[in-house]
Scaffold this active site. Structure first.
Site, short mmCIF file in Angstrom:
data_model
loop_
_atom_site.label_atom_id
_atom_site.label_comp_id
_atom_site.label_asym_id
_atom_site.label_seq_id
_atom_site.Cartn_x
_atom_site.Cartn_y
_atom_site.Cartn_z
N TYR A 1 -3.79 -0.68 -1.73
CA TYR A 1 -4.00 -0.91 -0.30
C TYR A 1 -5.49 -1.08 0.03
CZ TYR A 1 0.75 1.06 0.23
OH TYR A 1 2.09 1.34 0.14
N LEU B 1 12.14 0.39 9.01
CA LEU B 1 12.45 -0.32 10.26
C LEU B 1 12.73 -1.80 10.02
CD1 LEU B 1 9.72 1.40 12.47
CD2 LEU B 1 12.09 2.12 12.03
N ILE C 1 9.02 7.09 4.93
CA ILE C 1 7.65 6.72 5.26
C ILE C 1 7.69 5.54 6.22
CG2 ILE C 1 5.47 5.78 4.38
CD1 ILE C 1 5.92 8.60 3.48
N SER D 1 2.67 2.47 11.01
CA SER D 1 2.31 2.17 12.39
C SER D 1 0.82 2.37 12.57
CB SER D 1 3.06 3.06 13.38
OG SER D 1 2.70 2.72 14.71
N ASN E 1 8.06 7.86 16.64
CA ASN E 1 8.63 7.87 15.30
C ASN E 1 8.82 9.29 14.76
OD1 ASN E 1 8.51 5.10 15.42
ND2 ASN E 1 6.85 4.88 13.93
N ARG F 1 11.06 -7.00 0.86
CA ARG F 1 9.89 -6.88 -0.01
C ARG F 1 10.22 -7.49 -1.38
NH1 ARG F 1 5.90 -5.82 3.66
NH2 ARG F 1 6.25 -3.87 4.79
#
EC number: 1.1.1.-
Length: 282
Positions: A57, A197, A235, A238, A247, A273
């Site tokens: 990331y 989500l 997990i 946001s 959430n 994904r």
């Protein structure tokens, strides 16, 4: 703490190594450094205690800055990061864990995962050996995998004689991973969901919105609650403080069995994904 925020800390789930992990937390995939610092700071203030990042990331240092600035005792936090595919290998994965700790500014992480199996690379079992070594040296409390199929999990267990504590996978009503969840459970591996989500694809789904209306909740809250009631850890991602509050506020209601069944009926195998069987990893 923000007005109207839920009380700190989601309930915890027991892992197979005698550690525990919050059942709900926030991930920072796709966030810039500034976004990461703001989101993590907001989440911690609101009461979230599980923060999920990864070497790939590129924002571990930003997570570390937000953790340090929070003033929250380290023992109250649960920090997850992941080894990138380029660092698969016994020695490389151990060294990658140390490098992540340096970027995070931490002495240890709570959970260290293999980000992708990358079966074509063929080093995920060696990488898990490096994670075992990292745990033995105190760099991480628990070790696990991400995006692993049943076959990948079985190979790791059979060849290292160590069972991952967690398998973090894409999981939402369009891809409910029923068979993989059962396989994980048979190995006493916690299934942890990401992309819960479905990238917003179910926000206007009639089944979801109808159920949300019956409970006076948002579609997002219903989707998270469904995932938790399956027995998963979750997990969410946001960068919006108001969304983070919403959430986290999913522990004061329970979906009836017919509503769980209705959401389960949305499963059509849609993967949003990459496919772990073919993806070369990050």
């Amino acid at each position: 703490m923000m007005p109207g925020a839920p009380s700190p800390s989601a309930p915890s789930i027991a892992l197979n190594d005698e550690n525990t992990m919050p059942v709900l937390g926030m991930g920072v995939a796709g966030l810039s450094d500034d976004e990461t610092e703001r989101a993590v700071s907001a989440a911690l203030e609101i009461g979230c205690r599980l923060i999920d990042t990864a070497a790939a990331y590129g924002n571990e240092a930003a997570v570390g800055r937000a953790l340090a600035a929070s003033g929250i005792p380290r023992a109250e936090l649960f920090v997850t990061t992941k080894v990138a595919t380029a660092d698969h290998g016994f020695t490389a994965s151990r060294e990658a864990c140390k490098a992540s700790l340096d970027r995070l500014g931490l002495d240890y992480v709570d959970l260290y995962l293999i980000h992708w199996p990358a079966p074509a690379v063929g080093k995920y079992v060696d990488a898990f050996g490096g994670l075992i070594q990292a745990r033995g040296e105190g760099f991480t409390r628990s070790i696990g995998v991400s995006n692993f199929t049943e076959e990948h999990v079985s190979n790791v267990i059979d060849l290292t004689f160590v069972t991952p504590a967690v398998n973090q996978v894409e999981l939402h009503p369009l891809l409910n991973q029923d068979e993989l969840r059962k396989a994980n459970a048979q190995h006493n591996v916690v299934t942890q969901s990401y992309t819960p989500l479905a990238l917003g694809q179910l926000a206007d789904n009639p089944t979801v919105t109808s159920i949300a209306g019956e409970y006076g909740k948002t579609p997002t809250q219903v989707l998270l609650r469904w995932n938790l009631q399956l027995g998963n850890a979750v997990i969410f991602g946001s960068s919006n403080a108001e969304h983070i509050v919403t959430n986290l506020d999913v522990f004061e209601f329970e979906l009836a069995s017919q509503h769980m069944d209705a959401i389960n009926g949305l499963n059509d195998g849609t993967r949003l994904r990459e496919d772990p069987m073919t993806f070369a990893g990050v």
